[in-house]
Design an enzyme around this catalytic site. Structure first.
Site, PDB file in Angstrom:
ATOM      1  N   GLY A  48       0.830  -1.213   0.000  1.00  0.00           N
ATOM      2  CA  GLY A  48       0.000   0.000   0.000  1.00  0.00           C
ATOM      3  C   GLY A  48       0.855   1.250   0.000  1.00  0.00           C
ATOM      4  CE1 TYR A  70      -4.269 -12.746   3.377  1.00  0.00           C
ATOM      5  CE2 TYR A  70      -3.759 -14.658   2.027  1.00  0.00           C
ATOM      6  CZ  TYR A  70      -3.654 -13.298   2.277  1.00  0.00           C
ATOM      7  OH  TYR A  70      -2.936 -12.499   1.408  1.00  0.00           O
TER       8      TYR A  70
HETATM    9  N1  LIG Z   1       2.969  -9.021   0.422  1.00  0.00           N
HETATM   10  C1  LIG Z   1       2.507 -10.223   0.138  1.00  0.00           C
HETATM   11  O1  LIG Z   1       3.213 -11.197   0.251  1.00  0.00           O
HETATM   12  C2  LIG Z   1       1.098 -10.408  -0.363  1.00  0.00           C
HETATM   13  C3  LIG Z   1       0.756 -11.486  -1.181  1.00  0.00           C
HETATM   14  C4  LIG Z   1      -0.563 -11.647  -1.595  1.00  0.00           C
HETATM   15  C5  LIG Z   1      -1.513 -10.717  -1.201  1.00  0.00           C
HETATM   16  N2  LIG Z   1      -1.150  -9.691  -0.413  1.00  0.00           N
HETATM   17  C6  LIG Z   1      -2.178  -8.733   0.016  1.00  0.00           C
HETATM   18  O2  LIG Z   1      -1.701  -7.426  -0.196  1.00  0.00           O
HETATM   19  C7  LIG Z   1      -2.228  -6.559   0.786  1.00  0.00           C
HETATM   20  C8  LIG Z   1      -1.086  -5.749   1.413  1.00  0.00           C
HETATM   21  O3  LIG Z   1      -0.165  -6.663   1.970  1.00  0.00           O
HETATM   22  P1  LIG Z   1       1.234  -6.195   2.575  1.00  0.00           P
HETATM   23  O4  LIG Z   1       2.127  -7.382   2.521  1.00  0.00           O
HETATM   24  O5  LIG Z   1       1.670  -4.938   1.948  1.00  0.00           O
HETATM   25  O6  LIG Z   1       0.810  -5.940   4.084  1.00  0.00           O
HETATM   26  P2  LIG Z   1       1.525  -5.116   5.244  1.00  0.00           P
HETATM   27  O7  LIG Z   1       2.868  -4.596   4.842  1.00  0.00           O
HETATM   28  O8  LIG Z   1       1.443  -5.961   6.474  1.00  0.00           O
HETATM   29  O9  LIG Z   1       0.544  -3.862   5.404  1.00  0.00           O
HETATM   30  C9  LIG Z   1      -0.755  -4.059   5.841  1.00  0.00           C
HETATM   31  C10 LIG Z   1      -1.415  -2.708   5.934  1.00  0.00           C
HETATM   32  O10 LIG Z   1      -2.751  -2.896   6.424  1.00  0.00           O
HETATM   33  C11 LIG Z   1      -2.939  -2.005   7.528  1.00  0.00           C
HETATM   34  N3  LIG Z   1      -3.887  -2.547   8.483  1.00  0.00           N
HETATM   35  C12 LIG Z   1      -3.820  -3.738   9.117  1.00  0.00           C
HETATM   36  N4  LIG Z   1      -4.841  -3.871   9.995  1.00  0.00           N
HETATM   37  C13 LIG Z   1      -5.563  -2.717   9.899  1.00  0.00           C
HETATM   38  C14 LIG Z   1      -6.723  -2.227  10.569  1.00  0.00           C
HETATM   39  N5  LIG Z   1      -7.353  -2.944  11.518  1.00  0.00           N
HETATM   40  N6  LIG Z   1      -7.194  -1.012  10.238  1.00  0.00           N
HETATM   41  C15 LIG Z   1      -6.568  -0.258   9.307  1.00  0.00           C
HETATM   42  N7  LIG Z   1      -5.457  -0.665   8.640  1.00  0.00           N
HETATM   43  C16 LIG Z   1      -4.963  -1.879   8.950  1.00  0.00           C
HETATM   44  C17 LIG Z   1      -1.556  -1.855   8.145  1.00  0.00           C
HETATM   45  O11 LIG Z   1      -1.506  -0.716   8.976  1.00  0.00           O
HETATM   46  P3  LIG Z   1      -0.281  -0.477  10.015  1.00  0.00           P
HETATM   47  O12 LIG Z   1       0.819   0.112   9.177  1.00  0.00           O
HETATM   48  O13 LIG Z   1      -0.847   0.468  11.003  1.00  0.00           O
HETATM   49  O14 LIG Z   1       0.082  -1.805  10.576  1.00  0.00           O
HETATM   50  C18 LIG Z   1      -0.711  -1.749   6.890  1.00  0.00           C
HETATM   51  O15 LIG Z   1      -0.746  -0.456   6.367  1.00  0.00           O
HETATM   52  C19 LIG Z   1      -2.980  -7.430   1.792  1.00  0.00           C
HETATM   53  O16 LIG Z   1      -4.364  -7.392   1.502  1.00  0.00           O
HETATM   54  C20 LIG Z   1      -2.437  -8.818   1.515  1.00  0.00           C
HETATM   55  O17 LIG Z   1      -3.364  -9.841   1.816  1.00  0.00           O
HETATM   56  C21 LIG Z   1       0.126  -9.519   0.029  1.00  0.00           C
END
Ligand SMILES: NC(=O)c1ccc[n+]([C@@H]2O[C@H](COP(=O)([O-])OP(=O)(O)OC[C@H]3O[C@@H](n4cnc5c(N)ncnc54)[C@H](OP(=O)(O)O)[C@@H]3O)[C@@H](O)[C@H]2O)c1
Length: 300
Positions: free
Chosen positions: A41, A190
């Protein structure tokens, strides 16, 4: 290439196969990106800001988000970066965020439903399994509430390959708690959320011809939490968070996608989703359930 292999292999060594998007002038466009404070994000926010877009970073932690806003402003010279506070485990906070945005009188061009992850256990005060609400249900509500300002806009649901692991949605599970505090159903939870996002994308395309909806599996940076010396040695081969966000950014900007809607993408190309997405009874049931769950928060 078999799906599991494709996902794991390209997740780790994706930099070899990386497709890149062509930059687009996004000046005058407005985007909301949930979870813009870290990971994919944050990289998506940075990418859109670089192209001139007015970006609202949807965030639960205001101080963290303000620091990210400063960082992005400095790096891009784009001053139109703001925080939109929202607690995704609280439906009333989502409603408040939607109202705050609507009160600004802006048109919304891009809604990127990105926040979330795997493993969140427990139940929210709204009575849903936490990951279900954070990853999916709150984003469903946010989208419904923002539809009036999304005319001709795009909705990008950041799903995952894992949505294909489910062959049905267990509606009891989305209400279940973890008796012992350990979320033993984390993968199922998930996969439920990621399947709902893909179904949401399809239903949006059926109901709202004035909106383009897309879902995707981002290139997975599965290695970022491994033992640091190994990670450092292998970094040139692994997917960076920046590269990982390429597909969702492309879906937000690409002019060549303007006649597509309701589909699922991977590595900047259309991909095959869970076959349930083509079962209209499942799509309809899923949508009715979601509307029922958020009914008290919908605009009348
Ligand atoms: N990276 C991967 O490997 C991967 C693979 C497949 C799909 N995805 C999908 O891609 C998306 C982003 O993943 P990412 O790896 O970038 O995740 P990440 O780095 O863990 O970031 C997650 C984000 O969601 C926010 N968040 C979590 N709980 C929240 C809540 N209760 N209210 C508001 N915001 C909240 C976090 O805020 P904080 O900064 O405050 O914690 C953070 O900004 C997710 O939907 C994930 O399922 C990721």
């Amino acid at each position: 290439m078999p799906d599991l292999f494709k996902s794991l292999f390209t997740g780790g060594m994706y930099s070899f196969f990386q497709r890149k998007y062509t930059l687009v002038d996004m000046t005058g466009k407005v985007a909301i990106i949930t979870g813009g404070t870290s990971g994919l994000g944050k990289q998506s926010s940075l990418a859109l800001a670089k192209m001139g877009c007015h970006v609202f970073i949807g965030a639960r932690n205001k101080d963290k988000a303000l620091a990210v806003v400063q960082e992005i402003k400095q790096e891009t010279g784009n001053d139109n970066i703001e925080v939109l506070e929202m607690q995704l485990d609280d439906l009333s906070s989502v409603k408040q965020a939607a109202n705050t945005f609507k009160s600004k009188g802006l048109h919304l061009d891009i809604l990127m439903n990105n926040a979330g992850g795997c493993g969140a256990g427990g139940k929210t005060k709204d009575g849903f399994q936490t990951a279900f609400q954070v990853n999916y249900l709150s984003h469903f509500l946010l989208t419904e509430l923002l539809l009036p300002v999304l005319n001709n806009g795009r909705v990008i649901n950041v799903s995952a390959w894992g949505h294909k692991l489910q062959n049905k949605i267990d509606w009891n599970r989305v209400r279940q708690d973890d008796e012992d505090g350990v979320n033993e159903r984390a993968l199922d939870n998930y996969a439920d959320t990621k399947l709902c996002q893909v179904l949401h994308t399809r239903k949006l395309s059926q109901l709202h011809k004035n909106i383009n909806s897309y879902s995707c599996h981002p290139a997975t940076d599965v290695w970022r939490n491994v033992y640091a010396p190994i990670k450092n040695m292998m970094t040139p081969f692994f997917t960076s968070e920046k590269d990982g966000s390429n597909c969702q950014v492309w879906l937000a900007i690409a002019p060549e996608l303007k006649n597509e809607s309701g589909e699922y993408y991977f590595n900047l190309a259309k991909d095959t989703p869970n076959p349930l997405v083509n079962d209209q009874a499942v799509v309809d049931e899923y949508y009715e359930k979601s509307r029922e769950f958020v009914a008290p928060f919908l605009d009348q």
